[in-house]
Design a protein around this motif. Sequence first.
Motif, PDB file in Angstrom:
ATOM      1  N   ASP A  89       0.876  -1.198   0.156  1.00 42.40           N
ATOM      2  CA  ASP A  89       0.156  -0.234  -0.187  1.00 42.40           C
ATOM      3  C   ASP A  89       0.889   1.231   0.106  1.00 42.40           C
ATOM      4  OD1 ASP A  89      -1.721   2.219   0.526  1.00 42.40           O
ATOM      5  OD2 ASP A  89      -2.992   0.590   1.738  1.00 42.40           O
ATOM      6  N   PRO A  90       0.979   1.651  -1.223  1.00 43.17           N
ATOM      7  CA  PRO A  90       1.947   2.957  -1.308  1.00 43.17           C
ATOM      8  C   PRO A  90       1.695   4.193  -0.607  1.00 43.17           C
ATOM      9  CG  PRO A  90       0.770   2.603  -3.208  1.00 43.17           C
ATOM     10  CD  PRO A  90       0.461   1.505  -2.506  1.00 43.17           C
ATOM     11  N   ARG A  91       0.316   4.330  -0.083  1.00 45.13           N
ATOM     12  CA  ARG A  91      -0.071   5.417   0.634  1.00 45.13           C
ATOM     13  C   ARG A  91       0.546   5.270   2.146  1.00 45.13           C
ATOM     14  NH1 ARG A  91      -6.398   4.203   0.253  1.00 45.13           N
ATOM     15  NH2 ARG A  91      -5.480   2.161   0.947  1.00 45.13           N
ATOM     16  N   VAL A  92       0.953   4.098   2.528  1.00 48.37           N
ATOM     17  CA  VAL A  92       1.448   4.190   3.918  1.00 48.37           C
ATOM     18  C   VAL A  92       3.006   4.063   4.005  1.00 48.37           C
ATOM     19  CG1 VAL A  92       1.287   2.390   5.954  1.00 48.37           C
ATOM     20  CG2 VAL A  92      -0.764   2.622   4.538  1.00 48.37           C
ATOM     21  N   HIS A  93       3.538   4.821   4.965  1.00 41.59           N
ATOM     22  CA  HIS A  93       4.977   4.993   5.119  1.00 41.59           C
ATOM     23  C   HIS A  93       5.191   4.765   6.532  1.00 41.59           C
ATOM     24  CE1 HIS A  93       6.394   6.304   1.304  1.00 41.59           C
ATOM     25  NE2 HIS A  93       5.204   6.806   1.020  1.00 41.59           N
ATOM     26  N   LEU A  94       6.084   3.854   6.836  1.00 37.90           N
ATOM     27  CA  LEU A  94       6.694   3.384   8.253  1.00 37.90           C
ATOM     28  C   LEU A  94       7.930   3.989   8.535  1.00 37.90           C
ATOM     29  CD1 LEU A  94       4.856   0.771   7.008  1.00 37.90           C
ATOM     30  CD2 LEU A  94       5.241   0.209   9.599  1.00 37.90           C
ATOM     31  N   VAL A  95       8.006   5.148   9.443  1.00 42.74           N
ATOM     32  CA  VAL A  95       9.213   5.591   9.871  1.00 42.74           C
ATOM     33  C   VAL A  95       9.559   5.275  11.226  1.00 42.74           C
ATOM     34  CG1 VAL A  95       8.915   7.242   8.134  1.00 42.74           C
ATOM     35  CG2 VAL A  95       8.103   7.671  10.561  1.00 42.74           C
TER      36      VAL A  95
END
Length: 392
Positions: A319-325
């Motif tokens: 899901d390219p809308r979700v970024h995990l930092v």
Amino acid sequence: MNNTREVEVVVIGAGQAGLAGAYHLRRTGFEPDRDFVVLDHSPGPGGAWQFRWPSLTYGRVHGMHALPGRELTGADPARPSSEVIREYFAAYEREFDLRVRRPVDVRAVREGADGRLLVETSAGDWAARALINATGTWDRPFWPRYPGQETFRGRQLHTAQYPGPEEFAGQRVAVVGGGASGTQHLLEIAPYAAATTWVTRRPPVFREGPFDENAGRAAVALVEERVRQGLPPRSVVSVTGLPLNDAVRQGLADGVLDRQPMFDRITPEGVEWKDGRHVDADVILWATGFRPAIEHLTPLRLREPGGGIRVDGTRAVSDPRVHLVGYGPSASTIGANRAGRAAVREIGRLLAKTEEREDRGDTEDRDESAGRAGRARGGRGELGEQGESVAA
């Protein structure tokens, strides 16, 4: 009535990673409360640092890197790190006007309407085109299970509850875990306790010499490879080893850091091995680490069969809308800074593509609407009339 608020980006978590992401959103031209919102469940600024034990002074913190855009200078190394970093984060939020909302508990993130993500929280819902998840690990301490654990008559606690060494005065303490926290706890507790026992699953690996940039990159690459494969991330220290500093050398020489293999069961009075050996304990301190706090993402079904979320850079592959930092290779203060910048860069590209598609769709809709209007007027369809009709 639908009270869902729409923003471009929701940032979950206001620790190092979340603040770095919010800073780069601000620099890119996003306005807080209008274009993005930062949600944090903690009572105040400071991220997980505000919960650290008082004996962890700022001078003993390893590898604390400043947030982007503001250095941390002049801090008293003798002050508790929880105080120093809480004040630093608070000043940072004010300086860059990040308008963190707290305390807000994020309950779930799920698919919303019109391609947006629906973020459900204790303070209402937000619909976003993209998400920066920066929830860290502090809220998910890992407690291993061993036979007989429920029969233990003493006290069991986790690093997340560690109060400092004085509370263990005169007690027999078993410390479980071979990471940085386990060794720090042992070295602190030993002068106060009646006895200490150090137990780990694997023999600890002590690292000699400086930990330079090349070594750091190599360590991060090993952690990154796991998350690329969709496996649960391991801590960076698990692949770097423990630094062999003066305090550790003294602990080894004094016998405080005398590692024992993992026990097989817990008894009412202590811990026991298969060979019949038994150690009495009043306290078992589980310095066994943490797991990523990502349960709220469960409705999105991001987990791979290996148990982790497959990530490319900061982007969830599924899901390219979700970024995990602050996840996997970016679970360090310097890694979180870089990850926040990388996530915002990718989100900018994603939103630009989304707007391009929407603009193209609007143009096609207008053309189709104008064509219908022209046909309804007897097939004339003059451009001027169509243009006026659309504008009206």
